[in-house]
Every structure is written in C-alpha cells, then in structure tokens.
Scaffold this active site. Structure first.
Site, PDB file in Angstrom:
ATOM      1  N   ALA A   3       0.874  -0.996  -0.022  1.00 59.77           N
ATOM      2  CA  ALA A   3       0.008  -0.132   0.048  1.00 59.77           C
ATOM      3  C   ALA A   3       0.714   1.252   0.036  1.00 59.77           C
ATOM      4  O   ALA A   3       0.744   2.119   0.826  1.00 59.77           O
ATOM      5  CB  ALA A   3      -0.856  -0.085   1.060  1.00 59.77           C
ATOM      6  N   GLY A   4       2.081   1.275  -0.900  1.00 59.23           N
ATOM      7  CA  GLY A   4       2.638   2.428  -1.270  1.00 59.23           C
ATOM      8  C   GLY A   4       1.867   3.290  -2.289  1.00 59.23           C
ATOM      9  O   GLY A   4       0.760   2.992  -2.391  1.00 59.23           O
ATOM     10  N   TYR A   5       2.754   3.996  -2.943  1.00 62.89           N
ATOM     11  CA  TYR A   5       1.917   4.861  -3.816  1.00 62.89           C
ATOM     12  C   TYR A   5       1.266   4.219  -4.892  1.00 62.89           C
ATOM     13  O   TYR A   5       0.114   4.520  -5.198  1.00 62.89           O
ATOM     14  CB  TYR A   5       3.319   5.787  -4.603  1.00 62.89           C
TER      15      TYR A   5
ATOM     16  N   GLU B 285      18.150  15.844  -0.139  1.00 61.12           N
ATOM     17  CA  GLU B 285      16.838  16.187   0.483  1.00 61.12           C
ATOM     18  C   GLU B 285      17.356  15.833   2.022  1.00 61.12           C
ATOM     19  O   GLU B 285      16.759  16.695   3.011  1.00 61.12           O
ATOM     20  CB  GLU B 285      15.602  15.469  -0.031  1.00 61.12           C
TER      21      GLU B 285
ATOM     22  N   ALA C  55       8.014   8.107  -7.690  1.00 59.10           N
ATOM     23  CA  ALA C  55       6.664   8.006  -7.128  1.00 59.10           C
ATOM     24  C   ALA C  55       5.823   8.402  -8.486  1.00 59.10           C
ATOM     25  O   ALA C  55       4.731   7.988  -8.771  1.00 59.10           O
ATOM     26  CB  ALA C  55       6.378   9.094  -6.224  1.00 59.10           C
TER      27      ALA C  55
HETATM   28  P1  FAD Z   1       6.284   2.068  -1.979  1.00 59.24           P
HETATM   29  O1  FAD Z   1       5.851   3.525  -2.009  1.00 59.24           O
HETATM   30  O2  FAD Z   1       7.805   1.962  -1.528  1.00 59.24           O
HETATM   31  O3  FAD Z   1       5.163   1.028  -1.402  1.00 59.24           O
HETATM   32  C1  FAD Z   1       5.776  -0.064  -1.190  1.00 59.24           C
HETATM   33  C2  FAD Z   1       4.777  -0.468  -0.009  1.00 59.24           C
HETATM   34  O4  FAD Z   1       4.998  -2.125  -0.042  1.00 59.24           O
HETATM   35  C3  FAD Z   1       5.011  -0.025   1.169  1.00 59.24           C
HETATM   36  O5  FAD Z   1       3.964   0.401   1.948  1.00 59.24           O
HETATM   37  C4  FAD Z   1       5.784  -1.269   2.044  1.00 59.24           C
HETATM   38  O6  FAD Z   1       5.264  -0.905   3.570  1.00 59.24           O
HETATM   39  C5  FAD Z   1       4.708  -2.406   1.583  1.00 59.24           C
HETATM   40  N1  FAD Z   1       5.872  -3.601   1.676  1.00 59.24           N
HETATM   41  C6  FAD Z   1       7.026  -3.782   1.484  1.00 59.24           C
HETATM   42  N2  FAD Z   1       7.508  -4.991   1.629  1.00 59.24           N
HETATM   43  C7  FAD Z   1       6.284  -5.767   1.830  1.00 59.24           C
HETATM   44  C8  FAD Z   1       5.656  -7.083   2.412  1.00 59.24           C
HETATM   45  N3  FAD Z   1       6.925  -8.141   2.254  1.00 59.24           N
HETATM   46  N4  FAD Z   1       4.786  -7.460   2.662  1.00 59.24           N
HETATM   47  C9  FAD Z   1       3.573  -6.572   2.798  1.00 59.24           C
HETATM   48  N5  FAD Z   1       3.988  -5.205   2.163  1.00 59.24           N
HETATM   49  C10 FAD Z   1       5.070  -4.708   1.883  1.00 59.24           C
HETATM   50  N6  FAD Z   1      10.090   9.835  -6.309  1.00 59.24           N
HETATM   51  C11 FAD Z   1       9.543  10.969  -6.978  1.00 59.24           C
HETATM   52  O7  FAD Z   1       8.970  10.797  -8.280  1.00 59.24           O
HETATM   53  N7  FAD Z   1       9.834  12.383  -6.570  1.00 59.24           N
HETATM   54  C12 FAD Z   1      10.475  12.563  -5.278  1.00 59.24           C
HETATM   55  O8  FAD Z   1      10.739  13.977  -5.158  1.00 59.24           O
HETATM   56  C13 FAD Z   1      11.026  11.383  -4.619  1.00 59.24           C
HETATM   57  N8  FAD Z   1      11.278  11.660  -3.493  1.00 59.24           N
HETATM   58  C14 FAD Z   1      11.955  10.636  -2.476  1.00 59.24           C
HETATM   59  C15 FAD Z   1      12.379  10.914  -1.440  1.00 59.24           C
HETATM   60  C16 FAD Z   1      12.857   9.860  -0.785  1.00 59.24           C
HETATM   61  C17 FAD Z   1      13.407  10.281   0.662  1.00 59.24           C
HETATM   62  C18 FAD Z   1      12.711   8.536  -1.064  1.00 59.24           C
HETATM   63  C19 FAD Z   1      13.168   7.344  -0.271  1.00 59.24           C
HETATM   64  C20 FAD Z   1      12.130   8.381  -2.516  1.00 59.24           C
HETATM   65  C21 FAD Z   1      11.902   9.375  -3.231  1.00 59.24           C
HETATM   66  N9  FAD Z   1      11.141   8.936  -4.270  1.00 59.24           N
HETATM   67  C22 FAD Z   1      10.657  10.172  -5.089  1.00 59.24           C
HETATM   68  C23 FAD Z   1      11.022   7.776  -5.013  1.00 59.24           C
HETATM   69  C24 FAD Z   1       9.666   7.071  -4.340  1.00 59.24           C
HETATM   70  O9  FAD Z   1       9.252   7.570  -3.046  1.00 59.24           O
HETATM   71  C25 FAD Z   1       9.571   5.882  -4.818  1.00 59.24           C
HETATM   72  O10 FAD Z   1       9.876   5.457  -6.290  1.00 59.24           O
HETATM   73  C26 FAD Z   1       7.957   5.432  -4.858  1.00 59.24           C
HETATM   74  O11 FAD Z   1       7.746   5.196  -3.241  1.00 59.24           O
HETATM   75  C27 FAD Z   1       7.829   4.144  -5.412  1.00 59.24           C
HETATM   76  O12 FAD Z   1       6.295   3.607  -4.890  1.00 59.24           O
HETATM   77  P2  FAD Z   1       5.741   1.980  -4.792  1.00 59.24           P
HETATM   78  O13 FAD Z   1       4.563   2.060  -4.551  1.00 59.24           O
HETATM   79  O14 FAD Z   1       6.647   1.205  -5.841  1.00 59.24           O
HETATM   80  O15 FAD Z   1       6.516   1.424  -3.463  1.00 59.24           O
END
Ligand code: FAD
Length: 401
Positions: free
Chosen positions: A11-13, A169, A312
């Site tokens: 439940a990430g982005y 950042e 994100a």
């Molecule tokens: P995530 O948002 O990481 O979500 C993954 C989810 O899966 C989380 O909720 C986690 O708890 C869950 N999860 C993981 N493992 C398990 C498991 N085994 N079982 C159940 N749940 C699990 N991107 C931009 O575009 N602009 C920005 O300015 C930017 N700034 C950033 C700043 C920081 C400090 C960081 C760390 C990243 C930044 N990013 C930015 C990158 C961006 O945050 C990621 O690309 C984005 O979060 C990816 O989304 P996602 O849904 O793939 O994963």
C-alpha cells in the site's frame, strides 16, 4: 459464479492509488478487492527524510490505511508477504496465512542497494520506510544525549552517503533540523558536523550544471562538508572509511546510494530481471495474463535499453493505467498500453530552497521549494481530498509506531 478476487500487495504509492481507483471503477459486487500491507499505515515515501531529521510530525508522513480506503469496497489485511505461488494463485504471509487471487498486483516497492560494501547493512541507517527513518531520528537524539556524557565528537558527526536526489533532501533537512534538536538537547550546534560523500564529481550529477552549482552553494552555506568523487569503502559502528585513506569518526552513516526492487519478488516464481519484475506494455508481468506489477519493484522498459526510473511519479501514473487494465482484464475487454509522461523533478534542500526541472524550465530557490510543496499537496489531494490535507497539517491523529 464466484466473484473474481483482486489482491494488491503493498500500500505504497502504486498499491494504494490502484486500490482507490478500483473503488471507483468497479461496479458494486463485481469483484472482491484485498489490499495487503506490512504496516497498518501508508507513508509518504518522498517525505521520509523529514521523519529522519525530525522536521515533520509523524501524522504528516504516515497515515492509517483504513482511514484512506473505503472499507466497504476494499478489504485491508495488515500482513507481511513472504512469497507467491503462481500455480496455486495464492499469496503467503509471514504469519502462515494465505490469500487466494484471480488477479494479482505486486507493488511492493524498493529495498536498499548496499553494493556489498562491508558494514553498510549492519551499521548504516537507511531511508527506506517510516520505521527505518524513525530509527535515524532516534539515533540522532541518542547521540545528542550521549554526547553530553562522554563529549565524544564522533557522536556529533552525521554522514550522508550519496549526493543524489534523496541524499540532498536528507542533507537539507539535517541542516534545518539539527540546530533545533541541539537546542532541545542542550548541545552546542557549532560542534555538529554534517558530511556528504558522493562517488560522482558533484551532487545531483544528472541535473544541469546551473542546478548543481546552486545546490552546491546552498549546501556550502549550510556548512556541509562535501567529499565528491570519493567512494565509501567500509562502515563500522564508529567510523566510515573512504578512499584515499580518509576516515571519518561517526556513529551515524545515513545511506542514500541507490535502491533495488523488493527482494520478495524473487520468491514469486515469476521472471526476474535486474532484481525486478519485467512487465509488458500493459503492466502485466512477462509471460502472465493475470499478474500485474508497478512501481519500484517492476521493470518497465521505455525503449530497448532504458527502464523507467524508480520514482513516485512513475508509480502513480502506472497505478492509473493498472487499475483500468485490471478491470478490463476481468471484463474481457482490451487493455491499454502504458505511456509515461515525465512532468519534471524537484528536490527540496530544507524548507526554503529546492532545485528542479519542469519541462524545459530550471527551477531553484524559494519558488522551487513552493512547487515541491504543491506537488506533495497534490498527492494528498488525490489520496484523500482536501480534508486529508487539512488533517495532515493541522489535525491530531494517532501516531503510528
Ligand atoms: P512504495 O511507495 O515504497 O510502497 C511499497 C509498499 O509495500 C510499502 O507500503 C511497504 O510497507 C509495502 N511492503 C514492502 N514489503 C512488503 C511485504 N513483504 N509485505 C507487505 N507489504 C510490504 N520519487 C519522486 O517521483 N519524486 C520525489 O521527489 C521523490 N523523493 C523521494 C525521497 C525519498 C526520501 C525517497 C526514499 C524516495 C523518493 N522518491 C521520489 C521515490 C519514490 O518514493 C518511490 O519511487 C515510490 O515510493 C515507489 O512507489 P511504490 O508504490 O513502488 O513503493
């Protein structure tokens, strides 16, 4: 006939926005949707550096998932996914439970890439999750407390490895947050050293040279010591060893040198390339027709050689198309090919400066910082409407642990 089961992992982005889109797209009773996430809360990953430096309240970064979804339409399970059995169409959780699916979305995000450098996994602090950045904050406050007892200067040296987007950042937040923390813990800020180490010749090397110069000047104004063109060789509990026989006595190395796909994807019996799940233009994992993957754990090739970056922005745009494609797949309709439209990138350097590029325009300074806030507010608006923005900024809510 049984209703099709849609299961979303993470439940990430990517995951939470897909589940919210499905709430809108699916007709009542058309499918059962289950969202599985490790924690009870969703966190704003792009703001995690603020948790690390203590410059944002917990409620601004992490919010309870049941408050963000419509529980009449989406069943939320707090659980840690350990593997997927593609043949049985089942997902396994750490507590031994299993959940069956007809359609699966894997959106488990990223993990930290340590490049096998000795001591990083054991001793460095990662900007990976709400919990890991809370650990950075706790480490900082512990060091300030202990410094008062032993006056060991290594406790007041904070090193950020990696001068990319996230590293810059983090540096900006430390420079703004540490003076306040020092005051609170009665430690002289003049004794604090903030250091950055970057293997490339400059910070944010992929940005235009004017942006690099601006960022370097802001970091210099913050008195940040910069080691450029320098690799980290080792990290121990009380020092970081760099190339050219440089040793920095420190208890706090914050690692921001790269990410890789969540290693859980290796346990899914699915094809893996570069540690991620390769997807077709419709966001389906290669060689499957009912398993989708988006965000940092998936590999979407924008052309023959280049994959989309782990951002994100990519995850959110993919979520939109993925939700439509899951619905199309279960209705037997034509799927839509995903096309990425880059809208620009902005990195904050504390609250009052930022640097970025939107279209052909370079941004820097206070205006860029304002744009960064607009981007973050737009995400909250998308996630929970204006009431969420108000609640995040002014409300009182349960702080996740
Ligand atoms: P995530 O948002 O990481 O979500 C993954 C989810 O899966 C989380 O909720 C986690 O708890 C869950 N999860 C993981 N493992 C398990 C498991 N085994 N079982 C159940 N749940 C699990 N991107 C931009 O575009 N602009 C920005 O300015 C930017 N700034 C950033 C700043 C920081 C400090 C960081 C760390 C990243 C930044 N990013 C930015 C990158 C961006 O945050 C990621 O690309 C984005 O979060 C990816 O989304 P996602 O849904 O793939 O994963």
């Amino acid at each position: 006939m049984n209703k099709p089961k849609i299961v979303i992992l993470g439940a990430g982005y990517g995951g939470i926005i897909t589940s919210k889109k499905l709430e809108k797209l699916l007709k009542s009773g058309e499918a059962d949707v289950t969202l599985i996430n490790k924690h009870e809360y969703h966190y704003i990953t792009t703001q995690l550096h603020k948790t690390g430096a203590g410059t944002a309240a917990d409620r601004q970064i992490a919010m309870e998932i049941p408050e963000l979804i419509n529980e009449q339409k989406t069943n939320f399970i707090k659980g840690s996914v350990t593997s997927v059995d593609v043949k049985k169409q089942a997902v396994y959780l750490e507590d031994g439970e299993s959940v069956e699916y007809d359609y699966l979305l894997i959106a488990l995000g990223f993990d930290i890439e340590t490049f096998g450098i000795p001591g990083i996994k054991e001793h460095a602090f990662a900007i990976r999750s709400f919990r890991s950045t809370k650990a950075i904050y706790n480490q900082i406050t512990r060091q300030l407390t202990q410094y008062k007892e032993d006056k060991d200067p290594s406790r007041l040296t904070f090193v950020v490895a990696g001068g990319g987007f996230t590293g810059v950042e983090m540096l900006g937040e430390l420079a703004e947050g540490l003076p306040k923390l020092c005051k609170k813990y009665d430690v002289p800020y003049e004794e604090v050293k903030i250091v950055t180490v970057e293997a490339a010749p400059s910070v944010i090397p992929f940005f235009p040279k004017e942006s690099i110069q601006y960022t370097t000047e802001v970091l210099e104004k913050f008195n940040i010591n910069m080691y450029m063109s320098t690799k980290i060789l080792e990290c121990t509990p009380d020092k970081v060893v760099l190339e050219n026989n440089i040793e920095i006595p420190t208890r706090t190395l914050i690692w921001s040198c790269g990410v890789k796909g969540n290693p859980i994807v290796q346990n899914c019996g699915l094809p893996v390339e570069k540690g991620k799940l390769p997807v077709d233009p419709y966001l389906r994992v290669k060689d499957t027709n009912n398993i989708f993957s988006i965000g940092d754990c998936s590999l979407f090739m924008k052309d023959e050689k280049n994959a989309l970056p782990p951002t994100a922005q990519v995850a959110l745009q993919e979520a939109d198309v993925c939700a439509k494609n899951i619905v199309a797949a279960l209705r037997g309709e034509t799927l839509k090919a995903f096309e990425y439209h880059h809208k620009g990138s902005v990195a904050s350097i504390g609250n009052f400066a930022a640097v970025g590029k939107v279209g052909n325009f370079r941004l820097s300074g206070l205006f860029a910082a304002f744009m960064k806030q607009v981007i973050e507010a737009r995400y909250l608006l998308n996630l929970g409407g204006p009431s969420l923005i108000i609640k995040q900024h002014f409300g009182v809510s349960k702080e996740p642990v």
